[in-house]
Write an enzyme that holds these catalytic residues in place. Sequence first.
Site, PDB file in Angstrom:
ATOM      1  N   GLN A   1       0.826  -1.213   0.000  1.00 16.94           N
ATOM      2  CA  GLN A   1       0.000   0.000   0.000  1.00 16.94           C
ATOM      3  C   GLN A   1       0.860   1.263   0.000  1.00 16.94           C
ATOM      4  O   GLN A   1       0.335   2.367  -0.136  1.00 16.94           O
ATOM      5  CB  GLN A   1      -0.918   0.023   1.238  1.00 16.94           C
ATOM      6  CG  GLN A   1      -1.976  -1.055   1.228  1.00 16.94           C
ATOM      7  CD  GLN A   1      -2.897  -1.014   2.436  1.00 16.94           C
ATOM      8  OE1 GLN A   1      -3.162  -2.042   3.030  1.00 16.94           O
ATOM      9  NE2 GLN A   1      -3.403   0.164   2.816  1.00 16.94           N
TER      10      GLN A   1
ATOM     11  N   ARG B   1      -8.901  -0.385   8.066  1.00 13.44           N
ATOM     12  CA  ARG B   1      -9.880   0.576   7.572  1.00 13.44           C
ATOM     13  C   ARG B   1     -10.188   1.634   8.620  1.00 13.44           C
ATOM     14  O   ARG B   1     -11.349   1.890   8.958  1.00 13.44           O
ATOM     15  CB  ARG B   1     -11.146  -0.141   7.112  1.00 13.44           C
ATOM     16  CG  ARG B   1     -11.730   0.572   5.886  1.00 13.44           C
ATOM     17  CD  ARG B   1     -12.723  -0.234   5.127  1.00 13.44           C
ATOM     18  NE  ARG B   1     -13.132   0.546   3.977  1.00 13.44           N
ATOM     19  CZ  ARG B   1     -13.924   0.103   3.031  1.00 13.44           C
ATOM     20  NH1 ARG B   1     -14.409  -1.108   3.086  1.00 13.44           N
ATOM     21  NH2 ARG B   1     -14.254   0.868   2.020  1.00 13.44           N
ATOM     22  N   CYS B   2      -9.109   2.222   9.073  1.00 12.55           N
ATOM     23  CA  CYS B   2      -9.236   3.183  10.165  1.00 12.55           C
ATOM     24  C   CYS B   2      -7.974   3.997  10.210  1.00 12.55           C
ATOM     25  O   CYS B   2      -6.893   3.471  10.077  1.00 12.55           O
ATOM     26  CB  CYS B   2      -9.414   2.413  11.459  1.00 12.55           C
ATOM     27  SG  CYS B   2      -8.532   3.075  12.852  1.00 12.55           S
TER      28      CYS B   2
ATOM     29  N   GLU C   1     -12.749   5.049   4.875  1.00  8.00           N
ATOM     30  CA  GLU C   1     -12.868   4.295   6.118  1.00  8.00           C
ATOM     31  C   GLU C   1     -14.118   4.624   6.913  1.00  8.00           C
ATOM     32  O   GLU C   1     -14.451   3.912   7.864  1.00  8.00           O
ATOM     33  CB  GLU C   1     -11.664   4.623   7.007  1.00  8.00           C
ATOM     34  CG  GLU C   1     -10.349   4.295   6.367  1.00  8.00           C
ATOM     35  CD  GLU C   1      -9.192   5.027   7.017  1.00  8.00           C
ATOM     36  OE1 GLU C   1      -9.365   6.208   7.376  1.00  8.00           O
ATOM     37  OE2 GLU C   1      -8.143   4.428   7.153  1.00  8.00           O
TER      38      GLU C   1
HETATM   39  N1  MCN Z   1     -13.701   9.756  -3.140  1.00  5.13           N
HETATM   40  C1  MCN Z   1     -14.549  10.632  -3.780  1.00  5.13           C
HETATM   41  N2  MCN Z   1     -14.946  11.779  -3.143  1.00  5.13           N
HETATM   42  C2  MCN Z   1     -14.534  12.064  -1.881  1.00  5.13           C
HETATM   43  C3  MCN Z   1     -13.693  11.163  -1.208  1.00  5.13           C
HETATM   44  C4  MCN Z   1     -13.270  10.013  -1.877  1.00  5.13           C
HETATM   45  O1  MCN Z   1     -14.952  10.368  -4.913  1.00  5.13           O
HETATM   46  N3  MCN Z   1     -14.917  13.187  -1.278  1.00  5.13           N
HETATM   47  C5  MCN Z   1     -13.209   8.551  -3.818  1.00  5.13           C
HETATM   48  C6  MCN Z   1     -11.707   8.644  -4.018  1.00  5.13           C
HETATM   49  O2  MCN Z   1     -11.310   9.396  -5.077  1.00  5.13           O
HETATM   50  C7  MCN Z   1     -11.298   7.190  -4.065  1.00  5.13           C
HETATM   51  C8  MCN Z   1     -12.244   6.560  -3.045  1.00  5.13           C
HETATM   52  O3  MCN Z   1     -13.377   7.425  -2.981  1.00  5.13           O
HETATM   53  O4  MCN Z   1     -11.490   6.657  -5.337  1.00  5.13           O
HETATM   54  C9  MCN Z   1     -11.621   6.453  -1.646  1.00  5.13           C
HETATM   55  O5  MCN Z   1     -10.946   7.626  -1.373  1.00  5.13           O
HETATM   56  P1  MCN Z   1     -10.272   8.061   0.006  1.00  5.13           P
HETATM   57  O6  MCN Z   1     -11.303   8.289   1.022  1.00  5.13           O
HETATM   58  O7  MCN Z   1      -9.318   9.138  -0.296  1.00  5.13           O
HETATM   59  O8  MCN Z   1      -9.464   6.769   0.489  1.00  5.13           O
HETATM   60  P2  MCN Z   1      -8.152   6.139  -0.143  1.00  5.13           P
HETATM   61  O9  MCN Z   1      -8.223   6.128  -1.592  1.00  5.13           O
HETATM   62  O10 MCN Z   1      -6.958   6.697   0.522  1.00  5.13           O
HETATM   63  O11 MCN Z   1      -8.337   4.641   0.290  1.00  5.13           O
HETATM   64  C10 MCN Z   1      -7.978   4.202   1.582  1.00  5.13           C
HETATM   65  C11 MCN Z   1      -9.152   3.668   2.352  1.00  5.13           C
HETATM   66  C12 MCN Z   1      -8.630   2.813   3.402  1.00  5.13           C
HETATM   67  S1  MCN Z   1      -7.534   3.498   4.483  1.00  5.13           S
HETATM   68  C13 MCN Z   1      -8.936   1.487   3.472  1.00  5.13           C
HETATM   69  S2  MCN Z   1      -8.296   0.600   4.751  1.00  5.13           S
HETATM   70  C14 MCN Z   1      -9.765   0.882   2.476  1.00  5.13           C
HETATM   71  C15 MCN Z   1     -10.635   1.823   1.792  1.00  5.13           C
HETATM   72  O12 MCN Z   1     -10.015   2.948   1.463  1.00  5.13           O
HETATM   73  N4  MCN Z   1      -9.311  -0.186   1.797  1.00  5.13           N
HETATM   74  C16 MCN Z   1      -9.998  -0.585   0.673  1.00  5.13           C
HETATM   75  N5  MCN Z   1     -11.479   1.301   0.871  1.00  5.13           N
HETATM   76  C17 MCN Z   1     -11.133   0.163   0.212  1.00  5.13           C
HETATM   77  N6  MCN Z   1     -11.835  -0.244  -0.879  1.00  5.13           N
HETATM   78  C18 MCN Z   1     -11.415  -1.331  -1.549  1.00  5.13           C
HETATM   79  N7  MCN Z   1     -12.124  -1.727  -2.628  1.00  5.13           N
HETATM   80  N8  MCN Z   1     -10.316  -2.035  -1.188  1.00  5.13           N
HETATM   81  C19 MCN Z   1      -9.603  -1.697  -0.103  1.00  5.13           C
HETATM   82  O13 MCN Z   1      -8.526  -2.381   0.234  1.00  5.13           O
HETATM   83 CU1  CUN Z   2      -6.165   2.294   8.257  1.00  7.53          CU
HETATM   84  S1  CUN Z   2      -6.471   0.660   7.158  1.00  7.53           S
HETATM   85 MO1  CUN Z   2      -6.377   1.766   5.616  1.00  7.53          MO
HETATM   86  O1  CUN Z   2      -5.564   2.949   6.491  1.00  7.53           O
HETATM   87  O2  CUN Z   2      -5.187   1.101   4.751  1.00  7.53           O
END
Ligand code: MCN
Ligand code: CUN
Length: 784
Positions: A221, A368-369, A738
């Site tokens: 990751q 996921r946190c 998360e």
């Molecule tokens: N997004 C959006 N509008 C927002 C916020 C987010 O459209 N206001 C979209 C983003 O562009 C992205 C998705 O939603 O495509 C998730 O965005 P974001 O909240 O920024 O999270 P990350 O991309 O950093 O993903 C990490 C988060 C975490 S920490 C875990 S754990 C987790 C999760 O995402 N693991 C996942 N969701 C998951 N989903 C899948 N399918 N697989 C994982 O391993």
């Molecule tokens: Cu905190 S589990 Mo996600 O942050 O990869």
Amino acid sequence: MAVETPLKGNIGDSIKRKEDDRFIRGKGNYLDDVVLPGMLHMSINRSPFAHARIRSINTAAAQAVPGVVAVVTGELLAQHKLAWMPTLSGDTQAVLATDKVRFQGQEVACVIANDPYVARDAAALIEVDYDVLTAVVTPQQALQAGAPLIRDEKEGQKDNHIYHWEAGDKAKTDEAFAKADRVVKLDTFYPRCHPSPLETCGIVADVNPATGHATLYMTSQAPHAHRTLFAIVAGLPEQNIRIISPDIGGGFGNKVPIYPGYVVATAASLLIGKPVKWVEDRSENLISTGFARDFHMSGELALRNDGRMLGLRVKMLSDNGAFYSDAQPTKFKAGLFHIVTGSYDLQAAHVETDGAYTNKAPGGVAYRCSFRVTEASYLIERLVESAALEMNMDPTEIRLKNFIQPEQFPYMSATGFEYDSGDYPRAMQVALDKLGYQELRKEQAEKRKKGELMGIGVASFTEVVGAGPGKHYDIAGLRMFDSAELRVHPTGKAILKLGVKSQGQGHETTFAQIVTEELGIPAADIEVQEGDTDNTPYGLGTYASRSTPVGGAATAMVSRKLRDKAKKIAAHLLEASEADIEFDHGKFFVRGSPSKSKTIQDVAFAAYTNLPDGLEAGLEGVTYYDPPNMTFPFGTYLVVVDIDRGTGQVKVRRMVAVDDCGVRINPMVVEGQIHGGLTEGFGIAFMELITFDEEGNCIGSNFTDYLLPTSWETPKFETGETVTPSPHHPIGAKGVGESATVGSPAAYVNAVIDAVGHLGIRNIDMPVTSDKVWAALNEKGAAE
Ligand code: MCN
Ligand code: CUN
């Protein structure tokens, strides 16, 4: 007849996920799809005991198996100074055990063979002579005087205590408690669970003996951070290391740490001169890689008789397993647990946390946190539920009375976070309307008269996601910024390269949409690349919902950088002054005459063919973004349950989730994230548990014992939204990945307690299984 125009992919457009084409057709490229010429396979011999001294290891029988190339032990690694490695939180962890084994499933020796099955069979032939020691399986037991010392190899380590850490103001909190009319207390345990992604962890290490170049295909990751750590740990020159994270089948935090298997496979490839593949099986994943939670929490809320909260006191004891290897910003021993004041306007709070070593698998990954936000959110939302029960108040009323009000933002919390924006009463109102709350309360009262058990659970969570700022947050010293590099080709198509790395979140679609919004290039024309450290700018990776808050901001900023240059070129093409050029959704025009315009595609072509004097050719740039603050997404979740008094079975009848993550880039993707998170929260609340017997044997090491929810058990979700933009994010977005896993467990459990609270039941720890519910009812004479 209405003609549907295809969506261009602007912010707010629910375009379909670009990556799904290849996933659905089976054309993804996951780690196990990586096959290299001459590749060998590795299998790990693991400890059957939770705590034992190693007297000797005999590898002769394994070595004699035809097809076995090498057997690697800790002793061999020690010769290369690789028997121990540093962890993300400044501790050390055994790569292969030399002196003792400290948890069941710990890595003891590895077999490298020309076939994965040969490697596996041979690993089972390794004879280890163990002297079994008493296992320590709870942190309470670990901290008792005279408890067996787990980390006896650590100089100066006299007991099993890892850290003590505090946040907030103790004196002010004591004062608030002294003034209170009453104090409500809750002791609760957030049990150990596991991210268990569909794809387990693995590596293909390919060290070229001639050039010294190491190409490491890894389910990572955080590929850039891992590259740097590999360089430091293994002493390899960083320019010779290339980490490639291919498609990842779910990460959920499980793929943040560096595992011994990665290190041994790399060392083996280096020594043997051939590529080495290691892929965990399911049980290896469940027993040895980053688990989550395992927090024993005790909370006290000081209240006035009218329900106003005055102060919060929290004591927490975490079970970190045999090695303290949690991933969290180095200054924060218990992660961001001090978000425990949640959505409430508390004048004073004090949090005290301690960590202990036990004979269990290390990890404490924030599944996921955002670094322990889930545990914090669970505690405060359960505690507020207890307060409502004890004060005979409606759980929505007590929350409304104590919410931080919209006009109080930016809001400084009692534990030191500056919340960026929020409107908690509105999110709650939208959820209540969607559920039809008042009607259901009436139904509940009717049912209760008939002796039927129905409950309505409430959780109004606030998260903190999107680390940095880099000056406050770092991983192993690496500041938590992130990056985006954008290149627009002459034909107006573009390639976007990121420091973050999707594991299924849809980055190839949503990050392209940010460029579409800022530059006007259709999302379909933008290729998004992540995960290859040779080809993407440095970043800290994807976890803690930081991709959108940090990498998304970098993407917007690099697009704006290019737009500024594009304006200069447009001015040249339109024979106007740059100051008079306006931009609107992919078109540049002279102010006042929008009919005469140049498209971004015209400008891109001119960037390579027809430039004004003195301007560099090309249309590309890179931005490193260090956010000024975190983002604080929030929401209200409501759950309706019916409980069978004869069996204790809990049926989730309704689940309404209203989330506010600021501006939504792709509402469909956000919805998908929330559905996934609610499902995981449901699993944690009702089904999933990694537990241990008194000898430290891991129970829950396969999917018949560790129960994941399938579509059969999972309730239907009803989602809603409010939009409170983040004031400091370039496009107003907050993270959302998360939220649903953070917010939902408390809502599910609160619903159960709401159904049985009138019987005097105040708490049932997760997973809330039928037998636990029935036993609790039975104790109160209310079971059938
Ligand atoms: N997004 C959006 N509008 C927002 C916020 C987010 O459209 N206001 C979209 C983003 O562009 C992205 C998705 O939603 O495509 C998730 O965005 P974001 O909240 O920024 O999270 P990350 O991309 O950093 O993903 C990490 C988060 C975490 S920490 C875990 S754990 C987790 C999760 O995402 N693991 C996942 N969701 C998951 N989903 C899948 N399918 N697989 C994982 O391993
Ligand atoms: Cu905190 S589990 Mo996600 O942050 O990869």
